[in-house]
Design a protein around this motif. Structure first.
Motif, mmCIF file in Angstrom:
data_model
loop_
_atom_site.group_PDB
_atom_site.id
_atom_site.type_symbol
_atom_site.label_atom_id
_atom_site.label_comp_id
_atom_site.label_asym_id
_atom_site.label_seq_id
_atom_site.Cartn_x
_atom_site.Cartn_y
_atom_site.Cartn_z
ATOM 1 N N SER A 95 -3.956 3.109 -9.129
ATOM 2 C CA SER A 95 -4.724 4.172 -8.490
ATOM 3 C C SER A 95 -5.673 4.766 -9.521
ATOM 4 O O SER A 95 -5.296 4.956 -10.676
ATOM 5 C CB SER A 95 -3.783 5.257 -7.962
ATOM 6 N N HIS A 141 0.855 -1.177 0.000
ATOM 7 C CA HIS A 141 0.000 0.000 0.000
ATOM 8 C C HIS A 141 0.898 1.236 0.000
ATOM 9 O O HIS A 141 1.989 1.212 0.556
ATOM 10 C CB HIS A 141 -0.895 -0.003 1.240
ATOM 11 N N CYS A 142 0.457 2.306 -0.629
ATOM 12 C CA CYS A 142 1.246 3.536 -0.639
ATOM 13 C C CYS A 142 0.332 4.755 -0.686
ATOM 14 O O CYS A 142 -0.849 4.656 -0.991
ATOM 15 C CB CYS A 142 2.210 3.566 -1.819
ATOM 16 N N TYR A 143 0.917 5.884 -0.359
ATOM 17 C CA TYR A 143 0.284 7.185 -0.535
ATOM 18 C C TYR A 143 1.188 7.971 -1.467
ATOM 19 O O TYR A 143 2.408 7.801 -1.447
ATOM 20 C CB TYR A 143 0.128 7.908 0.810
ATOM 21 N N TRP A 146 7.498 3.822 7.363
ATOM 22 C CA TRP A 146 7.286 4.439 6.054
ATOM 23 C C TRP A 146 8.606 4.688 5.346
ATOM 24 O O TRP A 146 9.601 5.001 5.984
ATOM 25 C CB TRP A 146 6.539 5.767 6.212
ATOM 26 N N CYS A 204 5.708 4.652 1.066
ATOM 27 C CA CYS A 204 5.411 3.217 1.057
ATOM 28 C C CYS A 204 5.437 2.651 2.467
ATOM 29 O O CYS A 204 6.343 2.955 3.245
ATOM 30 C CB CYS A 204 6.466 2.465 0.250
ATOM 31 N N TRP A 205 4.486 1.789 2.791
ATOM 32 C CA TRP A 205 4.450 1.108 4.076
ATOM 33 C C TRP A 205 5.278 -0.173 3.956
ATOM 34 O O TRP A 205 4.999 -1.039 3.145
ATOM 35 C CB TRP A 205 3.017 0.782 4.470
ATOM 36 N N ARG A 253 -1.787 1.322 -4.692
ATOM 37 C CA ARG A 253 -1.104 0.074 -4.376
ATOM 38 C C ARG A 253 0.007 -0.128 -5.390
ATOM 39 O O ARG A 253 -0.220 -0.041 -6.593
ATOM 40 C CB ARG A 253 -2.085 -1.092 -4.438
ATOM 41 N N CYS A 268 1.421 13.654 0.448
ATOM 42 C CA CYS A 268 0.911 12.463 -0.236
ATOM 43 C C CYS A 268 -0.571 12.189 0.053
ATOM 44 O O CYS A 268 -0.918 11.191 0.697
ATOM 45 C CB CYS A 268 1.754 11.240 0.131
ATOM 46 N N ARG A 317 -3.038 11.218 -1.949
ATOM 47 C CA ARG A 317 -3.695 10.159 -2.737
ATOM 48 C C ARG A 317 -3.225 8.789 -2.257
ATOM 49 O O ARG A 317 -2.130 8.649 -1.740
ATOM 50 C CB ARG A 317 -3.355 10.297 -4.215
ATOM 51 N N ASN A 318 -4.054 7.769 -2.478
ATOM 52 C CA ASN A 318 -3.604 6.430 -2.096
ATOM 53 C C ASN A 318 -3.597 5.515 -3.304
ATOM 54 O O ASN A 318 -4.207 5.802 -4.323
ATOM 55 C CB ASN A 318 -4.440 5.854 -0.953
#
Length: 117
Positions: A53, A26-28, A74, A67-68, A40, A35, A37-38
């Motif tokens: 997205s 998952h990312c923003y 992060w 990025c998680w 993948r 950041c 917006r989200n």
């Protein structure tokens, strides 16, 4: 004297090139470090990634991606949109420091080992 063959960074020699994996990440992302917006990350290499997205990103746009990581922290990366696919996502070419490149390489090793299990 023989001339040495030179390749550009985008050319890949057979059997060489950036390793690309499909991590469940998952990312923003956004134009600022906030950041908003989200998405993948569905494909990742040390050179770039593809972010799935529905939000719009324009070709050539500079973006931040947060990025998680599996280590539950992060990782902020920077890059430029190489292409976009409307309502699907976009490809991002990274602009990484040596430390960030090393972190992405370590992440790829982690996901590569995970795929073998």
């Amino acid at each position: 004297m023989e001339a040495l063959a030179q390749t550009t960074p985008n050319e890949q020699t057979p059997g060489r090139g950036a390793r690309r994996l499909r991590p469940p990440m998952h990312c923003y992302w956004g134009q600022t470090e906030n950041c908003p917006r989200n998405g993948r990350i569905t494909s990742l290499s040390v050179d770039g990634c593809f972010i799935k997205s529905k939000a719009v990103a324009a070709d050539g746009q500079d973006l931040f991606v947060n990025c998680w990581l599996p280590s539950e922290r992060w990782l902020m990366l920077r890059g430029r949109v190489a292409y976009h696919l409307p309502k699907i996502g976009f490809g991002l070419t990274f602009d990484l420091t040596d430390t960030e490149r090393e972190m992405v390489s370590t992440l790829l090793e982690f996901y590569g080992e995970e795929e073998k299990i």
